[in-house]
Design an enzyme around this catalytic site. Structure first.
Site, PDB file in Angstrom:
ATOM      1  N   ARG A   5      -0.211  -8.920  13.579  1.00 31.56           N
ATOM      2  CA  ARG A   5      -0.794  -7.872  12.556  1.00 31.56           C
ATOM      3  C   ARG A   5      -1.734  -8.546  11.761  1.00 31.56           C
ATOM      4  O   ARG A   5      -2.426  -8.231  11.190  1.00 31.56           O
ATOM      5  CB  ARG A   5       0.223  -7.016  12.037  1.00 31.56           C
ATOM      6  CG  ARG A   5       0.623  -6.060  13.350  1.00 31.56           C
ATOM      7  CD  ARG A   5       2.134  -5.344  12.738  1.00 31.56           C
ATOM      8  NE  ARG A   5       2.031  -4.862  11.417  1.00 31.56           N
ATOM      9  CZ  ARG A   5       3.431  -4.917  10.795  1.00 31.56           C
ATOM     10  NH1 ARG A   5       4.361  -5.451  11.010  1.00 31.56           N
ATOM     11  NH2 ARG A   5       3.275  -4.188   9.544  1.00 31.56           N
TER      12      ARG A   5
ATOM     13  N   ARG B  16      11.166  -1.238  11.237  1.00 27.63           N
ATOM     14  CA  ARG B  16      10.384  -0.870  12.250  1.00 27.63           C
ATOM     15  C   ARG B  16      10.107  -2.113  13.463  1.00 27.63           C
ATOM     16  O   ARG B  16      10.408  -3.106  13.189  1.00 27.63           O
ATOM     17  CB  ARG B  16       9.013  -0.851  11.458  1.00 27.63           C
ATOM     18  CG  ARG B  16       8.547   0.522  10.699  1.00 27.63           C
ATOM     19  CD  ARG B  16       7.534   0.361  10.023  1.00 27.63           C
ATOM     20  NE  ARG B  16       6.335  -0.313  10.348  1.00 27.63           N
ATOM     21  CZ  ARG B  16       5.149  -0.411   9.949  1.00 27.63           C
ATOM     22  NH1 ARG B  16       5.027   0.146   8.665  1.00 27.63           N
ATOM     23  NH2 ARG B  16       4.010  -1.004  10.452  1.00 27.63           N
TER      24      ARG B  16
ATOM     25  N   ARG C 193      -9.910   0.476   9.180  1.00 31.85           N
ATOM     26  CA  ARG C 193      -9.284  -0.831   9.525  1.00 31.85           C
ATOM     27  C   ARG C 193     -10.193  -1.729  10.488  1.00 31.85           C
ATOM     28  O   ARG C 193     -10.112  -2.802  10.461  1.00 31.85           O
ATOM     29  CB  ARG C 193      -7.960  -0.916  10.366  1.00 31.85           C
ATOM     30  CG  ARG C 193      -6.537  -0.714   9.441  1.00 31.85           C
ATOM     31  CD  ARG C 193      -5.627  -0.624  10.278  1.00 31.85           C
ATOM     32  NE  ARG C 193      -4.304  -1.232  10.332  1.00 31.85           N
ATOM     33  CZ  ARG C 193      -3.234  -0.825   9.450  1.00 31.85           C
ATOM     34  NH1 ARG C 193      -3.430   0.380   9.107  1.00 31.85           N
ATOM     35  NH2 ARG C 193      -2.089  -1.630   9.669  1.00 31.85           N
TER      36      ARG C 193
ATOM     37  N   ARG D 286      11.571  -5.596   5.295  1.00 34.66           N
ATOM     38  CA  ARG D 286      11.202  -4.194   4.972  1.00 34.66           C
ATOM     39  C   ARG D 286      12.136  -3.220   5.680  1.00 34.66           C
ATOM     40  O   ARG D 286      12.458  -3.375   6.845  1.00 34.66           O
ATOM     41  CB  ARG D 286       9.741  -3.831   5.337  1.00 34.66           C
ATOM     42  CG  ARG D 286       9.493  -2.317   5.192  1.00 34.66           C
ATOM     43  CD  ARG D 286       7.881  -2.126   5.059  1.00 34.66           C
ATOM     44  NE  ARG D 286       7.362  -2.584   6.236  1.00 34.66           N
ATOM     45  CZ  ARG D 286       5.840  -2.183   6.415  1.00 34.66           C
ATOM     46  NH1 ARG D 286       5.241  -1.928   5.436  1.00 34.66           N
ATOM     47  NH2 ARG D 286       5.100  -2.430   7.655  1.00 34.66           N
TER      48      ARG D 286
ATOM     49  N   LYS E  21       0.908  -1.262  -0.181  1.00 35.55           N
ATOM     50  CA  LYS E  21      -0.167  -0.006  -0.101  1.00 35.55           C
ATOM     51  C   LYS E  21       0.711   1.334   0.038  1.00 35.55           C
ATOM     52  O   LYS E  21       0.917   2.051  -0.901  1.00 35.55           O
ATOM     53  CB  LYS E  21      -0.916   0.099   1.102  1.00 35.55           C
ATOM     54  CG  LYS E  21      -1.870  -1.202   1.306  1.00 35.55           C
ATOM     55  CD  LYS E  21      -2.845  -1.065   2.527  1.00 35.55           C
ATOM     56  CE  LYS E  21      -2.118  -1.121   3.895  1.00 35.55           C
ATOM     57  NZ  LYS E  21      -1.539  -2.455   4.235  1.00 35.55           N
TER      58      LYS E  21
HETATM   59  P1  ADP Z   1       1.334  -1.651   7.557  1.00 36.54           P
HETATM   60  O1  ADP Z   1       2.077  -0.768   6.634  1.00 36.54           O
HETATM   61  O2  ADP Z   1       2.320  -2.797   7.917  1.00 36.54           O
HETATM   62  O3  ADP Z   1      -0.104  -2.277   7.458  1.00 36.54           O
HETATM   63  P2  ADP Z   1       0.774   0.615   9.218  1.00 36.54           P
HETATM   64  O4  ADP Z   1       2.008   1.606   9.016  1.00 36.54           O
HETATM   65  O5  ADP Z   1      -0.389   1.154   8.322  1.00 36.54           O
HETATM   66  O6  ADP Z   1       1.136  -0.945   8.849  1.00 36.54           O
HETATM   67  O7  ADP Z   1       0.263   0.517  10.643  1.00 36.54           O
HETATM   68  C1  ADP Z   1       1.177   0.413  11.825  1.00 36.54           C
HETATM   69  C2  ADP Z   1       0.549   0.211  13.251  1.00 36.54           C
HETATM   70  O8  ADP Z   1      -0.213   1.497  13.204  1.00 36.54           O
HETATM   71  C3  ADP Z   1      -0.709  -0.808  13.149  1.00 36.54           C
HETATM   72  O9  ADP Z   1      -0.371  -2.134  13.346  1.00 36.54           O
HETATM   73  C4  ADP Z   1      -1.521  -0.116  14.353  1.00 36.54           C
HETATM   74  O10 ADP Z   1      -0.964  -0.534  15.307  1.00 36.54           O
HETATM   75  C5  ADP Z   1      -1.529   1.347  14.026  1.00 36.54           C
HETATM   76  N1  ADP Z   1      -2.452   1.951  13.042  1.00 36.54           N
HETATM   77  C6  ADP Z   1      -2.229   2.329  11.755  1.00 36.54           C
HETATM   78  N2  ADP Z   1      -3.310   2.612  11.188  1.00 36.54           N
HETATM   79  C7  ADP Z   1      -4.209   2.256  12.130  1.00 36.54           C
HETATM   80  C8  ADP Z   1      -5.696   2.224  12.205  1.00 36.54           C
HETATM   81  N3  ADP Z   1      -6.663   2.766  11.013  1.00 36.54           N
HETATM   82  N4  ADP Z   1      -6.766   1.791  13.191  1.00 36.54           N
HETATM   83  C9  ADP Z   1      -5.808   1.437  14.355  1.00 36.54           C
HETATM   84  N5  ADP Z   1      -4.737   1.251  14.336  1.00 36.54           N
HETATM   85  C10 ADP Z   1      -3.748   1.927  13.219  1.00 36.54           C
HETATM   86  P1  ADP Z   2       2.145  -1.824   3.293  1.00 36.45           P
HETATM   87  O1  ADP Z   2       2.246  -0.394   3.389  1.00 36.45           O
HETATM   88  O2  ADP Z   2       0.861  -2.406   2.584  1.00 36.45           O
HETATM   89  O3  ADP Z   2       2.317  -2.533   4.549  1.00 36.45           O
HETATM   90  P2  ADP Z   2       4.691  -1.751   1.821  1.00 36.45           P
HETATM   91  O4  ADP Z   2       4.340  -0.659   0.714  1.00 36.45           O
HETATM   92  O5  ADP Z   2       5.225  -1.052   2.960  1.00 36.45           O
HETATM   93  O6  ADP Z   2       3.457  -2.511   2.386  1.00 36.45           O
HETATM   94  O7  ADP Z   2       5.515  -2.960   1.455  1.00 36.45           O
HETATM   95  C1  ADP Z   2       5.954  -3.779   2.211  1.00 36.45           C
HETATM   96  C2  ADP Z   2       7.278  -4.309   1.914  1.00 36.45           C
HETATM   97  O8  ADP Z   2       7.174  -5.307   0.400  1.00 36.45           O
HETATM   98  C3  ADP Z   2       8.392  -3.427   1.640  1.00 36.45           C
HETATM   99  O9  ADP Z   2       9.603  -3.814   2.035  1.00 36.45           O
HETATM  100  C4  ADP Z   2       8.273  -3.240   0.084  1.00 36.45           C
HETATM  101  O10 ADP Z   2       9.493  -2.653  -0.569  1.00 36.45           O
HETATM  102  C5  ADP Z   2       7.819  -4.521  -0.337  1.00 36.45           C
HETATM  103  N1  ADP Z   2       7.185  -4.602  -1.680  1.00 36.45           N
HETATM  104  C6  ADP Z   2       6.285  -3.604  -2.014  1.00 36.45           C
HETATM  105  N2  ADP Z   2       5.765  -3.989  -3.333  1.00 36.45           N
HETATM  106  C7  ADP Z   2       6.310  -5.256  -3.391  1.00 36.45           C
HETATM  107  C8  ADP Z   2       6.157  -5.923  -4.604  1.00 36.45           C
HETATM  108  N3  ADP Z   2       5.371  -5.834  -5.747  1.00 36.45           N
HETATM  109  N4  ADP Z   2       6.936  -7.098  -4.802  1.00 36.45           N
HETATM  110  C9  ADP Z   2       7.779  -7.487  -4.017  1.00 36.45           C
HETATM  111  N5  ADP Z   2       7.968  -6.476  -2.739  1.00 36.45           N
HETATM  112  C10 ADP Z   2       7.180  -5.548  -2.464  1.00 36.45           C
END
Ligand code: ADP
Ligand code: ADP
Ligand code: ZN
Length: 212
Positions: free
Chosen positions: A170, A159, A88, A127, A13
């Site tokens: 998660r 992270r 979420r 990541r 995302k």
């Molecule tokens: P990822 O990119 O791995 O999906 P995020 O960066 O979106 O993770 O979120 C990291 C953490 O921040 C989540 O595990 C949660 O603890 C918190 N968080 C982010 N967005 C939300 C949301 N919309 N509702 C509740 N917690 C959130």
């Molecule tokens: P999210 O915001 O949904 O948690 P990220 O954009 O941070 O996900 O991506 C999660 C991890 O996967 C990062 O290390 C990113 O560089 C990698 N990644 C993103 N898109 C791809 C893809 N199409 N193929 C392989 N790895 C990817």
């Protein structure tokens, strides 16, 4: 264009959001980035949120609803917005509907980036993040210079919640609390599913095609 980017942790995302935000000239609103900035700055919100984030649990709905409401009122959201990581839960989605009704900006589309669980663990554990919101991967999307962000030159870090125990938590939270939103938005008829496996630029092209 008013867009929600949806998908499990690690679906890509954030990676796609940065590209989309530049392409459509709309702000990328990542609740994870907003929360992490608060943790770094040591705000009260950050201290409250960190307890949940570190163990991979969701921060309480009322906290997120407050954040998103004030953010969507920002003047930069007038041409549209790209939400990443919100909503979420069902209550968060209901609150979003209410806020958007109030400001007269209905959602155009919810893009569901689909990636199976077994790929997510390797994506998340490899990541590397930058404070600017850019994310890289040690193997699949490595920065030009080791440990340095291509976008801003910042130092990359891993992270706290990208460690195995929190990742498993998660993914569990996603399947119980967030996945029900696929039905929620599916019923309204505004969800489009994108295959999130493959080359990052190819996926971006698929998303742009879906948006046209
Ligand atoms: P990822 O990119 O791995 O999906 P995020 O960066 O979106 O993770 O979120 C990291 C953490 O921040 C989540 O595990 C949660 O603890 C918190 N968080 C982010 N967005 C939300 C949301 N919309 N509702 C509740 N917690 C959130
Ligand atoms: P999210 O915001 O949904 O948690 P990220 O954009 O941070 O996900 O991506 C999660 C991890 O996967 C990062 O290390 C990113 O560089 C990698 N990644 C993103 N898109 C791809 C893809 N199409 N193929 C392989 N790895 C990817
Ligand atoms: Zn950076």
């Amino acid at each position: 264009m008013n867009i929600v980017l949806f998908g499990p942790p690690g679906a890509g995302k954030g990676t796609q959001a940065i590209k989309l935000s530049g392409h459509y000239n709309i702000p990328h609103i990542s609740t994870g980035d907003i929360l992490r900035a608060n943790v770094r700055d040591g705000t009260e919100l950050g201290r409250e949120a960190k307890v949940f984030m570190d163990v991979g649990k969701l921060v309480p709905d009322e906290v997120l609803i407050g954040i998103i409401k004030s953010r969507l009122l920002g003047p930069d959201c007038s041409p549209g917005f790209l939400l990443d990581g919100y909503p979420r839960t069902i209550p968060q989605a209901d609150a979003l509907t209410g806020i958007l009704e109030e400001i007269g900006k209905p959602l155009d589309v919810v893009l569901n980036i689909d990636v199976p669980d077994e790929k997510l663990v390797t994506r998340l554990s490899g990541r590397r993040m930058c404070q600017c919101g850019a994310s890289f991967h040690v193997e699949f999307n490595s920065p030009k210079q080791d440990g340095i962000c291509d976008a801003c030159g910042g130092e990359l870090y891993q992270r706290d919640d990208d460690k195995e125990e929190a990742i498993i938590q998660r993914l569990e939270v996603y399947s119980t609390q967030t996945q029900p939103l696929i039905d929620y938005y599916g019923k309204i008829g505004i969800m489009v599913t994108i295959d999130g496996i493959g080359d990052i630029d190819d996926i971006f092209a698929d998303i742009c095609k879906a948006l046209e």
